[in-house]
Design a protein around this motif. Structure first.
Motif, PDB file in Angstrom:
ATOM      1  N   LYS A  36       0.804  -1.226   0.000  1.00  0.00           N
ATOM      2  CA  LYS A  36       0.000   0.000   0.000  1.00  0.00           C
ATOM      3  C   LYS A  36       0.835   1.275   0.000  1.00  0.00           C
ATOM      4  O   LYS A  36       0.274   2.367  -0.057  1.00  0.00           O
ATOM      5  CB  LYS A  36      -0.898   0.020   1.239  1.00  0.00           C
ATOM      6  N   ASP A  37       2.146   1.145   0.054  1.00  0.00           N
ATOM      7  CA  ASP A  37       2.991   2.331   0.179  1.00  0.00           C
ATOM      8  C   ASP A  37       3.145   3.123  -1.119  1.00  0.00           C
ATOM      9  O   ASP A  37       3.690   4.223  -1.105  1.00  0.00           O
ATOM     10  CB  ASP A  37       4.369   1.955   0.738  1.00  0.00           C
ATOM     11  N   LEU A  38       2.657   2.585  -2.226  1.00  0.00           N
ATOM     12  CA  LEU A  38       2.686   3.277  -3.517  1.00  0.00           C
ATOM     13  C   LEU A  38       1.278   3.329  -4.084  1.00  0.00           C
ATOM     14  O   LEU A  38       0.530   2.345  -3.992  1.00  0.00           O
ATOM     15  CB  LEU A  38       3.606   2.546  -4.494  1.00  0.00           C
ATOM     16  N   PRO A  39       0.894   4.440  -4.686  1.00  0.00           N
ATOM     17  CA  PRO A  39      -0.444   4.523  -5.286  1.00  0.00           C
ATOM     18  C   PRO A  39      -0.624   3.464  -6.385  1.00  0.00           C
ATOM     19  O   PRO A  39       0.311   3.161  -7.130  1.00  0.00           O
ATOM     20  CB  PRO A  39      -0.497   5.939  -5.872  1.00  0.00           C
ATOM     21  N   ALA A  40      -1.822   2.942  -6.489  1.00  0.00           N
ATOM     22  CA  ALA A  40      -2.129   1.910  -7.483  1.00  0.00           C
ATOM     23  C   ALA A  40      -1.805   2.391  -8.898  1.00  0.00           C
ATOM     24  O   ALA A  40      -1.267   1.624  -9.709  1.00  0.00           O
ATOM     25  CB  ALA A  40      -3.595   1.505  -7.380  1.00  0.00           C
ATOM     26  N   ALA A  41      -2.094   3.648  -9.203  1.00  0.00           N
ATOM     27  CA  ALA A  41      -1.815   4.171 -10.544  1.00  0.00           C
ATOM     28  C   ALA A  41      -0.315   4.191 -10.833  1.00  0.00           C
ATOM     29  O   ALA A  41       0.105   3.911 -11.960  1.00  0.00           O
ATOM     30  CB  ALA A  41      -2.403   5.568 -10.701  1.00  0.00           C
ATOM     31  N   ASP A  42       0.491   4.499  -9.813  1.00  0.00           N
ATOM     32  CA  ASP A  42       1.947   4.500 -10.006  1.00  0.00           C
ATOM     33  C   ASP A  42       2.464   3.086 -10.232  1.00  0.00           C
ATOM     34  O   ASP A  42       3.321   2.858 -11.081  1.00  0.00           O
ATOM     35  CB  ASP A  42       2.657   5.119  -8.798  1.00  0.00           C
ATOM     36  N   LEU A  43       1.954   2.140  -9.459  1.00  0.00           N
ATOM     37  CA  LEU A  43       2.353   0.741  -9.652  1.00  0.00           C
ATOM     38  C   LEU A  43       1.940   0.242 -11.034  1.00  0.00           C
ATOM     39  O   LEU A  43       2.708  -0.439 -11.719  1.00  0.00           O
ATOM     40  CB  LEU A  43       1.739  -0.162  -8.569  1.00  0.00           C
ATOM     41  N   ALA A  44       0.748   0.609 -11.458  1.00  0.00           N
ATOM     42  CA  ALA A  44       0.265   0.184 -12.775  1.00  0.00           C
ATOM     43  C   ALA A  44       1.153   0.754 -13.876  1.00  0.00           C
ATOM     44  O   ALA A  44       1.553   0.029 -14.804  1.00  0.00           O
ATOM     45  CB  ALA A  44      -1.181   0.619 -12.976  1.00  0.00           C
ATOM     46  N   ALA A  45       1.483   2.042 -13.786  1.00  0.00           N
ATOM     47  CA  ALA A  45       2.356   2.664 -14.792  1.00  0.00           C
ATOM     48  C   ALA A  45       3.724   1.995 -14.795  1.00  0.00           C
ATOM     49  O   ALA A  45       4.293   1.725 -15.866  1.00  0.00           O
ATOM     50  CB  ALA A  45       2.484   4.161 -14.527  1.00  0.00           C
ATOM     51  N   PHE A  46       4.240   1.696 -13.612  1.00  0.00           N
ATOM     52  CA  PHE A  46       5.532   1.013 -13.517  1.00  0.00           C
ATOM     53  C   PHE A  46       5.467  -0.367 -14.176  1.00  0.00           C
ATOM     54  O   PHE A  46       6.397  -0.756 -14.901  1.00  0.00           O
ATOM     55  CB  PHE A  46       5.969   0.887 -12.055  1.00  0.00           C
ATOM     56  N   LEU A  47       4.403  -1.098 -13.938  1.00  0.00           N
ATOM     57  CA  LEU A  47       4.264  -2.434 -14.542  1.00  0.00           C
ATOM     58  C   LEU A  47       4.241  -2.346 -16.071  1.00  0.00           C
ATOM     59  O   LEU A  47       4.902  -3.129 -16.752  1.00  0.00           O
ATOM     60  CB  LEU A  47       3.000  -3.129 -14.036  1.00  0.00           C
ATOM     61  N   ILE A  48       3.501  -1.391 -16.604  1.00  0.00           N
ATOM     62  CA  ILE A  48       3.433  -1.228 -18.062  1.00  0.00           C
ATOM     63  C   ILE A  48       4.803  -0.850 -18.614  1.00  0.00           C
ATOM     64  O   ILE A  48       5.288  -1.462 -19.578  1.00  0.00           O
ATOM     65  CB  ILE A  48       2.375  -0.177 -18.452  1.00  0.00           C
ATOM     66  N   ASP A  49       5.428   0.155 -18.011  1.00  0.00           N
ATOM     67  CA  ASP A  49       6.723   0.618 -18.502  1.00  0.00           C
ATOM     68  C   ASP A  49       7.770  -0.494 -18.414  1.00  0.00           C
ATOM     69  O   ASP A  49       8.543  -0.705 -19.356  1.00  0.00           O
ATOM     70  CB  ASP A  49       7.198   1.836 -17.707  1.00  0.00           C
ATOM     71  N   SER A  50       7.780  -1.204 -17.316  1.00  0.00           N
ATOM     72  CA  SER A  50       8.732  -2.300 -17.142  1.00  0.00           C
ATOM     73  C   SER A  50       8.467  -3.428 -18.121  1.00  0.00           C
ATOM     74  O   SER A  50       9.397  -4.012 -18.685  1.00  0.00           O
ATOM     75  CB  SER A  50       8.660  -2.848 -15.714  1.00  0.00           C
ATOM     76  N   TYR A  51       7.205  -3.734 -18.328  1.00  0.00           N
ATOM     77  CA  TYR A  51       6.881  -4.838 -19.230  1.00  0.00           C
ATOM     78  C   TYR A  51       7.247  -4.496 -20.673  1.00  0.00           C
ATOM     79  O   TYR A  51       7.739  -5.359 -21.412  1.00  0.00           O
ATOM     80  CB  TYR A  51       5.400  -5.242 -19.112  1.00  0.00           C
ATOM     81  N   GLU A  52       7.032  -3.256 -21.080  1.00  0.00           N
ATOM     82  CA  GLU A  52       7.431  -2.859 -22.440  1.00  0.00           C
ATOM     83  C   GLU A  52       8.941  -3.022 -22.614  1.00  0.00           C
ATOM     84  O   GLU A  52       9.399  -3.498 -23.653  1.00  0.00           O
ATOM     85  CB  GLU A  52       6.988  -1.426 -22.751  1.00  0.00           C
ATOM     86  N   GLY A  53       9.713  -2.674 -21.611  1.00  0.00           N
ATOM     87  CA  GLY A  53      11.161  -2.886 -21.661  1.00  0.00           C
ATOM     88  C   GLY A  53      11.509  -4.363 -21.689  1.00  0.00           C
ATOM     89  O   GLY A  53      12.437  -4.791 -22.385  1.00  0.00           O
ATOM     90  N   THR A  54      10.752  -5.141 -20.959  1.00  0.00           N
ATOM     91  CA  THR A  54      10.957  -6.593 -20.935  1.00  0.00           C
ATOM     92  C   THR A  54      10.717  -7.194 -22.313  1.00  0.00           C
ATOM     93  O   THR A  54      11.470  -8.066 -22.765  1.00  0.00           O
ATOM     94  CB  THR A  54      10.014  -7.231 -19.885  1.00  0.00           C
ATOM     95  N   ILE A  55       9.688  -6.722 -22.992  1.00  0.00           N
ATOM     96  CA  ILE A  55       9.396  -7.220 -24.347  1.00  0.00           C
ATOM     97  C   ILE A  55      10.552  -6.878 -25.290  1.00  0.00           C
ATOM     98  O   ILE A  55      10.965  -7.722 -26.104  1.00  0.00           O
ATOM     99  CB  ILE A  55       8.064  -6.648 -24.879  1.00  0.00           C
TER     100      ILE A  55
END
Length: 189
Positions: free
Chosen positions: A145-164
């Motif tokens: 809960k220490d990070l806003p859900a929107a920030d975590l979601a953006a991080f997941l998308i950005d990280s996953y695009e780099g992973t691809i």
């Protein structure tokens, strides 16, 4: 036999060309040649290559996998996220061309405002879908809960695009597996 739609043929050929080669490397002539239609017919259906690309980004953004798992209330939020990324990993493990959204994000410039806006809308939709599941997991106590859900979601998308991109470079699913391992060990409460 029904007559083939020139518009659909152009759209499908352009999507394939953009996925394989990117936006800048494809000309209208390349697209119409791949669609087996006269070059002049392109402008009967699309204002420009950029407007076609923006439309394709929107269609592609609806997903290569079923995103409804993210809103499936019968599943725990963390399970939804794991299933979502497992489906993406299955798709991108066998996809040698990478993600159209990632490719276009690397190519956009001030000269491609229609594509930029389509990408923003797609990323916003994807972010909202992920953030919804994350926020529910945060309320239930299964996701940090220490990070806003929107920030975590953006991080997941950005990280996953780099992973691809890394998966495409290495021609190996190693990065996809690492993404899941690191992400889920990091976001679980």
């Amino acid at each position: 036999m029904p007559r083939r739609s020139a518009r659909n043929a152009i759209f499908e050929a352009a999507m394939q060309q953009f996925i394989e080669r990117g936006f800048s490397a494809c000309s209208v002539e390349d697209i119409t040649k791949a669609a087996h239609v006269p070059k002049g017919s392109f402008y009967n259906h699309f204002k420009s290559k950029q407007s076609l690309a923006a439309e394709i980004v929107t269609a592609y953004g609806k997903g290569t996998t079923d995103r409804s798992v993210l809103t499936n209330a019968a599943l725990a939020p963390i399970t939804r996220l794991k299933k979502h990324f497992a489906a993406l990993n299955a798709y991108f493990s066998s996809c040698t061309d990478g993600c159209l959204v990632g490719k276009f994000m690397a190519e956009i410039s001030v000269d491609t405002p229609q594509i930029r806006e389509s990408l923003r809308r797609v990323l916003s939709i994807w972010g909202a879908q992920l953030a919804s599941a994350i926020a529910e997991g945060q309320r239930q106590g299964s996701i940090r809960k220490d990070l806003p859900a929107a920030d975590l979601a953006a991080f997941l998308i950005d990280s996953y695009e780099g992973t691809i991109l890394r998966t495409r470079l290495e021609k190996s699913p190693r990065a996809l597996k690492s993404f899941v391992k690191v992400v889920f060990s990091s976001i679980i409460a």
